[in-house]
Design a protein around this motif. Structure first.
Motif, PDB file in Angstrom:
ATOM      1  N   LYS A  44       0.361  -1.077  -0.495  1.00  0.00           N
ATOM      2  CA  LYS A  44       0.091  -0.138   0.073  1.00  0.00           C
ATOM      3  C   LYS A  44       0.764   1.312  -0.138  1.00  0.00           C
ATOM      4  O   LYS A  44       1.047   2.238  -1.055  1.00  0.00           O
ATOM      5  CB  LYS A  44      -1.268  -0.068   1.068  1.00  0.00           C
ATOM      6  CG  LYS A  44      -2.214  -1.166   1.182  1.00  0.00           C
ATOM      7  CD  LYS A  44      -2.834  -1.168   2.137  1.00  0.00           C
ATOM      8  CE  LYS A  44      -3.870  -1.629   2.369  1.00  0.00           C
ATOM      9  NZ  LYS A  44      -4.972  -1.840   3.943  1.00  0.00           N
ATOM     10  N   ARG A  45       1.893   1.203   1.240  1.00  0.00           N
ATOM     11  CA  ARG A  45       2.790   2.248   1.199  1.00  0.00           C
ATOM     12  C   ARG A  45       3.487   2.719  -0.181  1.00  0.00           C
ATOM     13  O   ARG A  45       3.855   3.521  -1.274  1.00  0.00           O
ATOM     14  CB  ARG A  45       4.272   1.946   1.807  1.00  0.00           C
ATOM     15  CG  ARG A  45       3.236   2.675   3.324  1.00  0.00           C
ATOM     16  CD  ARG A  45       3.952   2.073   4.568  1.00  0.00           C
ATOM     17  NE  ARG A  45       3.313   2.330   5.327  1.00  0.00           N
ATOM     18  CZ  ARG A  45       3.616   1.482   7.142  1.00  0.00           C
ATOM     19  NH1 ARG A  45       5.115   1.416   7.187  1.00  0.00           N
ATOM     20  NH2 ARG A  45       3.620   1.384   8.434  1.00  0.00           N
ATOM     21  N   LYS A  86       0.997   4.554  -2.874  1.00  0.00           N
ATOM     22  CA  LYS A  86       0.781   5.099  -2.666  1.00  0.00           C
ATOM     23  C   LYS A  86       2.389   6.255  -2.944  1.00  0.00           C
ATOM     24  O   LYS A  86       1.889   7.404  -3.985  1.00  0.00           O
ATOM     25  CB  LYS A  86       1.259   5.813  -1.199  1.00  0.00           C
ATOM     26  CG  LYS A  86      -0.850   5.262  -0.590  1.00  0.00           C
ATOM     27  CD  LYS A  86      -0.793   5.720   0.512  1.00  0.00           C
ATOM     28  CE  LYS A  86      -2.397   4.979   1.025  1.00  0.00           C
ATOM     29  NZ  LYS A  86      -2.346   5.013   2.707  1.00  0.00           N
ATOM     30  N   SER A 145       2.353   6.400  -6.473  1.00  0.00           N
ATOM     31  CA  SER A 145       1.028   7.557  -7.126  1.00  0.00           C
ATOM     32  C   SER A 145       1.706   8.759  -7.319  1.00  0.00           C
ATOM     33  O   SER A 145       1.002  10.050  -8.027  1.00  0.00           O
ATOM     34  CB  SER A 145      -0.230   7.218  -6.790  1.00  0.00           C
ATOM     35  OG  SER A 145      -0.245   5.607  -6.760  1.00  0.00           O
ATOM     36  N   SER A 146       2.431   9.241  -6.412  1.00  0.00           N
ATOM     37  CA  SER A 146       2.884  10.317  -5.649  1.00  0.00           C
ATOM     38  C   SER A 146       3.331  10.512  -6.675  1.00  0.00           C
ATOM     39  O   SER A 146       4.628  10.579  -7.749  1.00  0.00           O
ATOM     40  CB  SER A 146       3.253  10.814  -4.661  1.00  0.00           C
ATOM     41  OG  SER A 146       2.737   9.842  -3.633  1.00  0.00           O
TER      42      SER A 146
END
Length: 64
Positions: free
Chosen positions: A56-57, A60, A63-64
């Motif tokens: 998950k991290r 993220k 995606s940033s």
């Protein structure tokens, strides 16, 4: 090459800026723990949990 089999090593790796490497190491560790301890062993289940959290991290951060 340093072994990432210990919990402390796995905890260190993301702090070193390598979350993708931590995910890869956890996948290896999970395979080993399933084989040695079994799928329902608490340590195997904890490794699965950590792998999900780091995936998950990682997604993220990508995606940033």
């Amino acid at each position: 090459m340093t072994s990432w089999r210990s919990s402390s090593g796995l905890a260190f790796r993301p702090r070193a800026g390598d979350p993708a490497g931590a995910v890869a190491a956890l996948k290896e560790l999970l395979t080993d723990r399933r084989r040695v301890l079994g799928a329902d062993h608490p340590e195997t289940l904890a490794t699965r949990h950590h792998l999900v959290q780091w995936r998950k991290r990682l997604s993220k951060s990508v995606s940033s």
